[in-house]
Scaffold this motif. Structure first.
Motif, PDB file in Angstrom:
ATOM      1  N   LYS A  85      -1.653  16.850  -0.053  1.00 53.78           N
ATOM      2  CA  LYS A  85      -0.447  16.257   0.525  1.00 53.78           C
ATOM      3  C   LYS A  85      -0.738  15.717   1.931  1.00 53.78           C
ATOM      4  O   LYS A  85      -0.236  14.650   2.313  1.00 53.78           O
ATOM      5  N   LYS A  86      -1.563  16.425   2.691  1.00 52.72           N
ATOM      6  CA  LYS A  86      -1.916  15.955   4.034  1.00 52.72           C
ATOM      7  C   LYS A  86      -2.695  14.645   3.970  1.00 52.72           C
ATOM      8  O   LYS A  86      -2.492  13.753   4.804  1.00 52.72           O
ATOM      9  N   VAL A  87      -3.587  14.536   3.005  1.00 51.07           N
ATOM     10  CA  VAL A  87      -4.334  13.282   2.836  1.00 51.07           C
ATOM     11  C   VAL A  87      -3.384  12.150   2.464  1.00 51.07           C
ATOM     12  O   VAL A  87      -3.487  11.032   2.965  1.00 51.07           O
ATOM     13  N   GLN A  88      -2.454  12.447   1.561  1.00 52.30           N
ATOM     14  CA  GLN A  88      -1.470  11.429   1.181  1.00 52.30           C
ATOM     15  C   GLN A  88      -0.734  10.901   2.404  1.00 52.30           C
ATOM     16  O   GLN A  88      -0.584   9.686   2.592  1.00 52.30           O
ATOM     17  N   GLN A  89      -0.299  11.819   3.263  1.00 48.40           N
ATOM     18  CA  GLN A  89       0.433  11.422   4.458  1.00 48.40           C
ATOM     19  C   GLN A  89      -0.467  10.681   5.438  1.00 48.40           C
ATOM     20  O   GLN A  89      -0.031   9.716   6.080  1.00 48.40           O
ATOM     21  N   ASN A  92      -0.770   7.315   4.147  1.00 48.42           N
ATOM     22  CA  ASN A  92       0.532   6.735   3.797  1.00 48.42           C
ATOM     23  C   ASN A  92       0.540   6.256   2.347  1.00 48.42           C
ATOM     24  O   ASN A  92       1.072   5.179   2.025  1.00 48.42           O
ATOM     25  N   ALA A  93      -0.034   7.050   1.465  1.00 49.33           N
ATOM     26  CA  ALA A  93      -0.011   6.747   0.035  1.00 49.33           C
ATOM     27  C   ALA A  93       1.373   7.079  -0.522  1.00 49.33           C
ATOM     28  O   ALA A  93       2.028   8.008  -0.056  1.00 49.33           O
ATOM     29  N   PRO A  94       1.830   6.349  -1.527  1.00 47.27           N
ATOM     30  CA  PRO A  94       3.163   6.600  -2.076  1.00 47.27           C
ATOM     31  C   PRO A  94       3.329   7.995  -2.678  1.00 47.27           C
ATOM     32  O   PRO A  94       4.419   8.555  -2.637  1.00 47.27           O
ATOM     33  N   SER A  95       2.244   8.542  -3.268  1.00 49.67           N
ATOM     34  CA  SER A  95       2.378   9.801  -3.994  1.00 49.67           C
ATOM     35  C   SER A  95       1.093  10.618  -3.887  1.00 49.67           C
ATOM     36  O   SER A  95      -0.005  10.046  -3.885  1.00 49.67           O
ATOM     37  N   ALA A  96       1.223  11.933  -3.851  1.00 50.32           N
ATOM     38  CA  ALA A  96       0.050  12.808  -3.827  1.00 50.32           C
ATOM     39  C   ALA A  96      -0.728  12.722  -5.127  1.00 50.32           C
ATOM     40  O   ALA A  96      -1.930  13.011  -5.148  1.00 50.32           O
ATOM     41  N   ARG A  97      -0.099  12.318  -6.204  1.00 49.63           N
ATOM     42  CA  ARG A  97      -0.806  12.205  -7.485  1.00 49.63           C
ATOM     43  C   ARG A  97      -1.795  11.049  -7.490  1.00 49.63           C
ATOM     44  O   ARG A  97      -2.613  10.927  -8.390  1.00 49.63           O
ATOM     45  N   ASP A 221      -3.462   2.568   6.616  1.00 51.08           N
ATOM     46  CA  ASP A 221      -2.196   2.626   5.883  1.00 51.08           C
ATOM     47  C   ASP A 221      -2.386   1.853   4.584  1.00 51.08           C
ATOM     48  O   ASP A 221      -2.410   0.615   4.586  1.00 51.08           O
ATOM     49  N   VAL A 222      -2.535   2.568   3.481  1.00 52.11           N
ATOM     50  CA  VAL A 222      -2.870   1.885   2.227  1.00 52.11           C
ATOM     51  C   VAL A 222      -1.713   1.035   1.709  1.00 52.11           C
ATOM     52  O   VAL A 222      -1.934   0.060   0.979  1.00 52.11           O
ATOM     53  N   GLN A 223      -0.499   1.398   2.089  1.00 49.93           N
ATOM     54  CA  GLN A 223       0.619   0.554   1.662  1.00 49.93           C
ATOM     55  C   GLN A 223       0.649  -0.752   2.445  1.00 49.93           C
ATOM     56  O   GLN A 223       0.948  -1.809   1.889  1.00 49.93           O
ATOM     57  N   ALA A 224       0.318  -0.685   3.728  1.00 52.07           N
ATOM     58  CA  ALA A 224       0.256  -1.911   4.521  1.00 52.07           C
ATOM     59  C   ALA A 224      -0.916  -2.778   4.078  1.00 52.07           C
ATOM     60  O   ALA A 224      -0.796  -4.003   4.003  1.00 52.07           O
ATOM     61  N   LEU A 225      -2.061  -2.143   3.776  1.00 50.01           N
ATOM     62  CA  LEU A 225      -3.218  -2.891   3.287  1.00 50.01           C
ATOM     63  C   LEU A 225      -2.954  -3.476   1.904  1.00 50.01           C
ATOM     64  O   LEU A 225      -3.509  -4.506   1.539  1.00 50.01           O
ATOM     65  N   ASP A 226      -2.152  -2.750   1.108  1.00 42.78           N
ATOM     66  CA  ASP A 226      -1.792  -3.158  -0.256  1.00 42.78           C
ATOM     67  C   ASP A 226      -3.008  -3.214  -1.182  1.00 42.78           C
ATOM     68  O   ASP A 226      -3.021  -3.968  -2.164  1.00 42.78           O
ATOM     69  N   ARG A 249      -4.055   3.233  -6.919  1.00 43.81           N
ATOM     70  CA  ARG A 249      -2.713   2.892  -7.383  1.00 43.81           C
ATOM     71  C   ARG A 249      -2.478   3.575  -8.734  1.00 43.81           C
ATOM     72  O   ARG A 249      -3.310   3.484  -9.641  1.00 43.81           O
ATOM     73  N   ALA A 250      -1.371   4.264  -8.879  1.00 45.71           N
ATOM     74  CA  ALA A 250      -1.138   5.120 -10.047  1.00 45.71           C
ATOM     75  C   ALA A 250      -1.292   4.366 -11.363  1.00 45.71           C
ATOM     76  O   ALA A 250      -1.896   4.872 -12.313  1.00 45.71           O
TER      77      ALA A 250
END
Length: 417
Positions: A85-89, A92-97, A221-226, A249-250
């Motif tokens: 969960k810390k890595v996810q945060q 800034n990944a959408p989900s820990a999965r 920020d993986v969401q910003a990088l997309d 990406r899931a």
């Protein structure tokens, strides 16, 4: 006598001397000299908080994770999944999965290359760059051999930046994958990966960013990088060796086949067939590196206690001072002069082999790296068969250490002039 001038000092925003006390290894002597550790690009050091977290895991909660029916297993699982969960945060990944544990950046890239094999066919193209680490070249070459695809390199400019004209000319209807380093391990260049990913996605290209050299200097920020995939190793982020991270990406991870078979990655096994587990466990066969995950989580917690802006400013100051002092060493040339760099200098000195520079610096207690830095295509481009010497700095390095490096290089140059 040293020709170094005294650096101007101002009231520090970042107390590097307090931070250094958090890293026990930095207080030792090497060859009778105080250690000056400037090999952070190869592996950063660990703060006491990481060492204590891993020691506490082994002393107080060691057990295998998941499915245990006792207290220690519950404690271990909580700490292990808490680290995920810390890595996810952190990313800034959408989900820990979407956070998969691997042994490091290299395994993460191999996992992705293996998983994308069903999507590639003869004539498809994989774009890399001339500045990639071997770990982001060889797995794609192996994939190309399996599928009939081609690996095409994006050119590098003499200044050590990606040639964006080359990128745009290579990106086309046959491009299926773009795998690019966020930061060059040999040059320190920070690449415009967000812009490259955005352009690639207009062509439906799958994108992977190698963040091994980035995460120790700034927070991606993986969401910003997309990007579709982002990979890094814990030991570049002040955490332990033996563990790394794949963000994926899931939807892509779910479509990819498993990487290895065995325990944890299964839901049900029979001789009639096997049903695979859900994400992230589908890609985590066998007993994982539990203590190492706990250590990585502790490293992320430690970094969160620091003023990130002040830390990055301090690192910029180290690079600025190093650049100021280059002219003080006759015959010294920096390889990679992009203005957008992490604190790393890759250099040569006329008449001296990089390995000799490294050995002579070590005698003065200064640790650097010498050679091709697992970037042979880049060294070939620059006409440097022996590679370069590389000093890579971290936030716990000081301006005095930068000046010690150059004083030592002056001494070496005078000996062999």
């Amino acid at each position: 006598m040293s020709t170094l001038s005294v650096a101007k000092t101002t009231q520090p925003l970042f107390d590097v001397y307090a931070v250094r006390r958090d890293f026990p290894i930095l207080s030792q002597q090497v060859n009778g000299k105080p250690l000056v550790y400037l090999d952070n690009g190869a592996s950063s050091q660990r703060p006491e908080a990481v060492l204590q977290a891993m020691d506490s895991y082994y002393r107080e909660m060691h057990s295998n994770v998941h499915r245990g029916a006792h207290t220690l297993a519950d404690r271990a699982t909580t700490a292990f999944e808490g680290a995920r969960k810390k890595v996810q945060q952190f990313l800034n990944a959408p989900s820990a999965r979407e956070i998969i544990w691997t042994r490091g950046t290299t395994e993460a890239i191999n996992l992705v290359a293996n998983g994308l094999a069903p999507l590639l066919k003869p004539g498809d193209e994989i774009l890399l760059s001339q500045m990639e680490h071997h770990a982001n070249i060889v797995p794609w070459q192996m994939l190309a051999e399996r599928t009939g695809a081609k690996v095409l390199p994006i050119d590098v400019t003499p200044e050590g930046e990606l040639d964006m004209d080359s990128f745009h000319s290579l990106l086309g209807e046959r491009t299926r994958v773009l795998a690019i380093t966020h930061v060059s391990n040999a040059l320190g260049t920070v690449n415009p990966v967000a812009d490259m990913v955005a352009k690639a996605k207009t062509q439906g290209v799958i994108t992977l960013v190698d963040g091994a050299q980035a995460v120790g200097h700034f927070q991606p920020d993986v969401q910003a990088l997309d990007c579709d995939f982002y990979v890094f190793s814990a030991h570049k982020l002040f955490g332990p060796t033996g563990i790394g991270v794949l963000y994926g990406r899931a939807a892509l991870l779910e479509a990819m086949p498993p990487w290895q078979g065995g325990g944890e990655m299964i839901e049900r096994v029979s001789f009639a067939g096997t049903t695979y587990n859900t994400l992230p466990y589908k890609f985590e066969a066998g007993t994982p590196a539990i203590a190492e995950a706990v250590g990585l989580g502790a490293a992320i917690d430690y970094l969160a206690t620091l003023d990130r802006d002040a830390m990055e400013a301090a690192e910029s100051g180290l690079l600025q001072r190093a650049n100021e002092l280059v002219s003080s060493v006759p015959g010294m040339t920096i390889i990679g002069t992009s203005p957008n760099k992490v604190p790393l200098i890759s250099f040569k000195i006329d008449g001296l082999h990089p390995s000799d520079i490294g050995t002579l610096l070590d005698q003065q207690g200064i640790a650097i790296r010498a050679g091709h830095h697992c970037a042979m295509p880049l060294m070939e481009y620059y006409g440097l068969p022996g590679g370069t010497a590389r000093a890579s700095f971290a936030f716990y390095n000081t301006l005095e250490e930068v000046e010690q490096l150059f004083a030592a290089l002056q001494k070496i140059q005078r000996l062999f002039a």
